[in-house]
Design an enzyme around this catalytic site. Structure first.
Site, short mmCIF file in Angstrom:
data_model
loop_
_atom_site.label_atom_id
_atom_site.label_comp_id
_atom_site.label_asym_id
_atom_site.label_seq_id
_atom_site.Cartn_x
_atom_site.Cartn_y
_atom_site.Cartn_z
N ASN A 9 0.87 -1.18 0.00
CA ASN A 9 0.00 0.00 0.00
C ASN A 9 0.91 1.24 0.00
O ASN A 9 1.50 1.56 1.02
CB ASN A 9 -0.91 -0.04 1.24
N LYS A 11 0.03 4.24 -0.22
CA LYS A 11 -0.65 5.41 0.36
C LYS A 11 -0.45 6.61 -0.57
O LYS A 11 -0.36 6.43 -1.77
CB LYS A 11 -0.17 5.66 1.80
N HIS A 93 -9.40 0.87 4.87
CA HIS A 93 -8.13 1.18 5.53
C HIS A 93 -8.37 2.14 6.70
O HIS A 93 -9.21 3.03 6.62
CB HIS A 93 -7.13 1.79 4.54
N GLU A 95 -6.83 4.60 7.75
CA GLU A 95 -6.68 6.03 7.45
C GLU A 95 -7.96 6.59 6.82
O GLU A 95 -8.29 7.76 7.01
CB GLU A 95 -5.44 6.24 6.55
N GLU A 163 -4.96 -4.96 10.56
CA GLU A 163 -3.97 -3.89 10.76
C GLU A 163 -4.30 -3.12 12.04
O GLU A 163 -5.13 -2.21 12.01
CB GLU A 163 -4.00 -2.91 9.58
N GLY A 169 2.67 2.53 10.72
CA GLY A 169 3.59 3.66 10.57
C GLY A 169 4.31 4.06 11.84
O GLY A 169 4.91 5.13 11.90
N SER A 209 3.74 -1.83 10.36
CA SER A 209 5.18 -1.84 10.61
C SER A 209 5.85 -3.17 10.22
O SER A 209 6.82 -3.59 10.87
CB SER A 209 5.50 -1.47 12.06
P1 13P Z 1 3.22 0.61 7.57
O1 13P Z 1 3.76 -0.69 6.98
O2 13P Z 1 3.91 1.82 7.02
O3 13P Z 1 3.15 0.56 9.06
O4 13P Z 1 1.70 0.74 7.04
C1 13P Z 1 0.85 -0.36 7.16
C2 13P Z 1 -0.40 -0.07 6.40
O5 13P Z 1 -1.20 0.78 6.77
C3 13P Z 1 -0.63 -0.83 5.16
O6 13P Z 1 -1.93 -0.64 4.69
#
Ligand code: 13P
Length: 246
Positions: A9, A11, A93, A95, A163, A169, A209
């Site tokens: 992803n 983002k 997701h 976010e 997740e 992150g 992560s």
């Molecule tokens: P990170 O791997 O940067 O922690 O992000 C995970 C994520 O949100 C994947 O959709």
């Protein structure tokens, strides 16, 4: 057995140049042929990625709308994605749940629209730190799943991405025990409230992560069928995560 699945992803990251270089790197990499690999660049770069990525590697949208077309400024439909050979989409997701205020029902409706149009869906679920500390983790993820189960019967093209929000992150990856515990609970939920087939066959992948350093241990857990990778999917180390089982 369930085919190992690794998603990247991106983002809201990347540019024409960096997307091309990530794609070229993947095209040339030694990727375990038994792993299903899907990358999700920003919408603007979906076609660029699809054009350059070698066959066998797939492209996902990060988001989709639940109507086929019409006056929905800024949105993209499942039919439009499908027509452009974008064969997957993320939904739910954290976010989008947290920052864009998407509800469980809206996410379920988008998931249904995507599946009805033949897309695969990476359905993201997970609890916040506050919810984990209040021992609500299993309730939160099962409620997120239940909203989808109300609208979706056939789970054969759904990949569930667990997740935990506190792991995204942050560099604070869930322990193998924490992840396995929730994955097992998700599988149990599917057996009880969807079907034994869905429970046996649905890939449940972990995100938050994930790195080339922690992926091998996580991949050994019996209910962890792959990863959804954020930050590390933009780096060459993504290939090591794809190959975590080999
Ligand atoms: P990170 O791997 O940067 O922690 O992000 C995970 C994520 O949100 C994947 O959709």
């Amino acid at each position: 057995g369930r085919q190992f699945f690794v998603g990247g992803n991106f983002k809201m990251n990347g540019s024409v140049d960096t997307i091309k270089s990530i794609v070229n790197n993947l095209n040339q990499a030694k990727v375990d042929p038994n792993v299903e690999v899907v990358i999700a660049p920003p919408a603007l770069y979906l076609l660029l990625a699809r054009e350059h990525l070698r066959p066998g590697l797939e492209v996902a949208a990060q988001n989709v709308f639940d109507k086929p077309n019409g006056a929905f400024t800024g949105e993209i439909s499942a039919t439009q994605l499908k027509e452009s050979n974008i064969t997957w989409t993320l939904t739910g997701h954290s976010e989008r749940r947290v920052i864009l205020k998407e509800t469980d029902d809206f996410i379920a409706s988008k998931t249904k629209a995507a599946l009805d149009n033949g897309l695969g869906v990476i359905l993201c679920i997970g609890e916040t730190l506050e919810q984990r500390e209040a021992n609500q983790t299993i309730d939160v993820v099962t409620n997120q799943l239940r909203a989808v189960a109300k609208q979706v019967q056939d789970w054969s093209k759904v990949v569930i991405a667990y997740e935990p929000v506190w792991a995204i992150g942050t560099g604070k990856v869930a322990t193998t025990e924490q992840a396995q515990e929730v994955h097992a609970a998700i599988r149990q939920y599917l057996a009880k409230e969807v079907s034994q087939t869905a429970s046996d066959n649905t890939r449940i992948i972990y995100g938050g992560s994930v790195s080339e350093k922690n992926c091998n241990e996580l991949a050994k857990e019996k209910d962890i069928d792959g990863f959804l990778v954020g930050g590390a999917s933009l780096k060459p180390a993504f290939v090591d995560i794809i190959n975590a089982q080999s």
